[in-house]
Design a protein around this motif. Structure first.
Motif, short mmCIF file in Angstrom:
data_model
loop_
_atom_site.label_atom_id
_atom_site.label_comp_id
_atom_site.label_asym_id
_atom_site.label_seq_id
_atom_site.Cartn_x
_atom_site.Cartn_y
_atom_site.Cartn_z
N SER A 19 0.89 -1.29 -0.03
CA SER A 19 -0.03 0.22 -0.03
C SER A 19 0.83 1.26 0.05
O SER A 19 1.67 1.23 0.55
N ALA A 20 0.59 2.40 -0.60
CA ALA A 20 1.00 3.54 -0.52
C ALA A 20 1.13 4.11 0.71
O ALA A 20 0.27 3.98 1.50
N ASP A 21 2.15 5.01 0.88
CA ASP A 21 2.38 5.39 2.42
C ASP A 21 2.25 7.05 1.97
O ASP A 21 2.49 7.56 0.95
N TRP A 22 2.10 7.76 3.05
CA TRP A 22 1.80 9.13 2.91
C TRP A 22 3.09 10.07 2.25
O TRP A 22 2.97 10.83 1.37
N ALA A 43 5.39 13.31 -1.99
CA ALA A 43 6.45 13.53 -2.72
C ALA A 43 6.13 13.57 -4.26
O ALA A 43 6.50 14.26 -5.05
N ALA A 44 5.16 12.49 -4.56
CA ALA A 44 4.57 12.64 -6.16
C ALA A 44 3.75 13.54 -6.40
O ALA A 44 4.04 14.33 -7.49
N ARG A 45 3.09 14.13 -5.61
CA ARG A 45 2.27 15.20 -5.84
C ARG A 45 3.18 16.61 -6.27
O ARG A 45 2.90 17.41 -6.92
N ALA A 46 4.22 16.66 -4.91
CA ALA A 46 5.15 17.72 -5.34
C ALA A 46 5.99 17.54 -6.66
O ALA A 46 6.10 18.86 -7.37
N ARG A 47 6.36 16.52 -7.02
CA ARG A 47 6.94 16.34 -8.10
C ARG A 47 6.16 16.82 -9.48
O ARG A 47 6.77 17.56 -10.35
N SER A 48 4.88 16.27 -9.43
CA SER A 48 4.05 16.53 -10.60
C SER A 48 3.74 17.99 -10.67
O SER A 48 3.83 18.65 -11.80
#
Length: 386
Positions: A2-5, A10-15
């Motif tokens: 499962s994905a962790d916070w 980090a993914a949202r920041a990169r995008s």
């Protein structure tokens, strides 16, 4: 697995970074930058008379109100300010909120429920959109400024449903002014109430600085009027103005009002001082409008992409987020602060410099801005030349 916070953040920041949409706060120097990004349209935020009134209010009533309005935080200075705001807007009563966002959320949540139909201009402020969502009402958005589209949506809604139309008065990113008379007429034909958030019109428009609604359109046309104090009036907070029944309803049911500590009394005292200046010094509005006219005239001569705005909000739509940031950085290097506005604040492809003018700006300030913008345009032309 499962994905962790941390991974999600980090993914949202990169995008957002890759899209050129990452936002950064900057600590604003007091005097080194010419500010063409703020909403201090009348130049009152740093007026020493407001600072002194705020200090005097704090000395008399305390630094904070100590409780919500319905417990023990509603003080004499709040009562006086509400009366003065009601007088300015030509309404029977006004009710203070701590922020404009809270005023819109609280009003829509208190007025609407799942049996209500809400209709909003597509370019309305986020607080109006969020307020309708919070209320649980069925919500539709009509094309910006398109009364025919609004009329069609109202016509299709159930005849027995309560209907509320909400619109900005002056649109914060485009600077254009809603057709209040047209909206009121459309609402009247369909038995809908009209709510207008005149955050950017109050203090700037109207014969008395009462905004694009104010005394020109009474509660029969605009039953729900919202205004803010942190823009042209230079302080902080907001209010809703309307009938006795509306205000009493908000006092009972607007949760952001009921469950929030009252506005600091010094801020209310400073706002009373700002209202006195608004009435006594109409030349501030005259100077502001003259600066707007000069900016538009000379910006057109320079070939800058002007929007159709005759308010202090002057957007230059550049389209690309990276281009907007490049222009903003060039201007910042010259000591000129402007708003670099990108999605999601504005639609994709509509990134812009949001330039705002103030009665506090000098002719030399405007000269510096126009020179800086001319330099940005010239740099773009050079880069485009093979």
């Amino acid at each position: 697995m499962s994905a962790d916070w941390p991974t999600r953040l980090a993914a949202r920041a990169r995008s957002r970074c890759v899209a050129g949409l990452w936002r950064r706060r900057t600590v604003q120097p007091t005097d080194a930058v010419r500010d063409f990004a703020g909403n201090d349209y009348l130049g009152l935020a740093r007026d020493p008379r407001l600072a002194e009134a705020q200090a005097a209010g704090a000395r008399r009533f305390g630094a904070g109100a100590r409780a919500s309005h319905l417990v023990s935080g509603h003080l004499e200075v709040h009562e006086a300010l509400e009366a003065r705001l009601a007088e300015l807007t030509g309404r029977p009563r006004a009710l203070l909120f701590s922020t404009g966002y809270m005023a819109n959320l609280g009003t829509l949540q208190a007025l609407c429920d799942t049996d209500t139909r809400v209709f909003q201009d597509r370019l309305n402020h986020a607080s109006l959109l969020d307020g309708a969502a919070l209320s649980g009402a069925s919500s539709r958005r009509f094309h910006h400024g398109d009364l025919e589209d609004l009329d069609r949506l109202l016509e299709r809604s159930p005849a027995e449903a309560l209907k509320l139309v909400a619109s900005d008065g002056v649109f914060s990113m485009d600077g254009d002014v809603a057709d209040i008379a047209g909206l009121a007429d459309t609402c009247a034909r369909h038995g809908a109430w009209l709510m207008v958030d005149d955050a950017h019109g109050l203090g700037v428009l109207g014969e008395q600085g009462d905004g694009c609604v104010g005394r020109a359109h009474g509660i029969d046309e605009v039953p729900v009027l919202v205004g803010t104090l942190g823009k042209a009036l230079g302080t902080a907070g907001a209010f809703v103005a309307g009938s006795e029944a509306l205000i009493e309803h908000l006092i009972q049911f607007a949760r952001p009002y009921v469950y929030t500590t009252a506005q600091p009394p010094g801020v209310a005292a400073a706002t009373l001082a700002a209202l006195e200046i608004l009435a006594a010094e109409p030349e501030r509005r005259s100077r502001l409008h003259a600066l707007v006219a000069r900016f538009r005239r000379e910006a057109a001569t320079l070939g800058l992409p002007l929007a159709e705005s005759h308010t202090p909000i002057q957007p230059l739509v550049l389209g690309d987020s990276h281009r907007v940031m490049a222009w903003a950085e060039r201007l910042a290097a010259r000591g000129l602060g402007v708003g670099a506005i990108r999605e999601p604040t504005v639609p994709r492809g509509q990134a812009r410099l949001r330039i705002t003018l103030s009665a506090a700006h000098t002719e030399a300030d405007l000269d510096a801005l126009l020179e800086g913008l001319a330099t940005c345009r010239a740099a773009d032309l050079r880069e485009a030349t093979p």
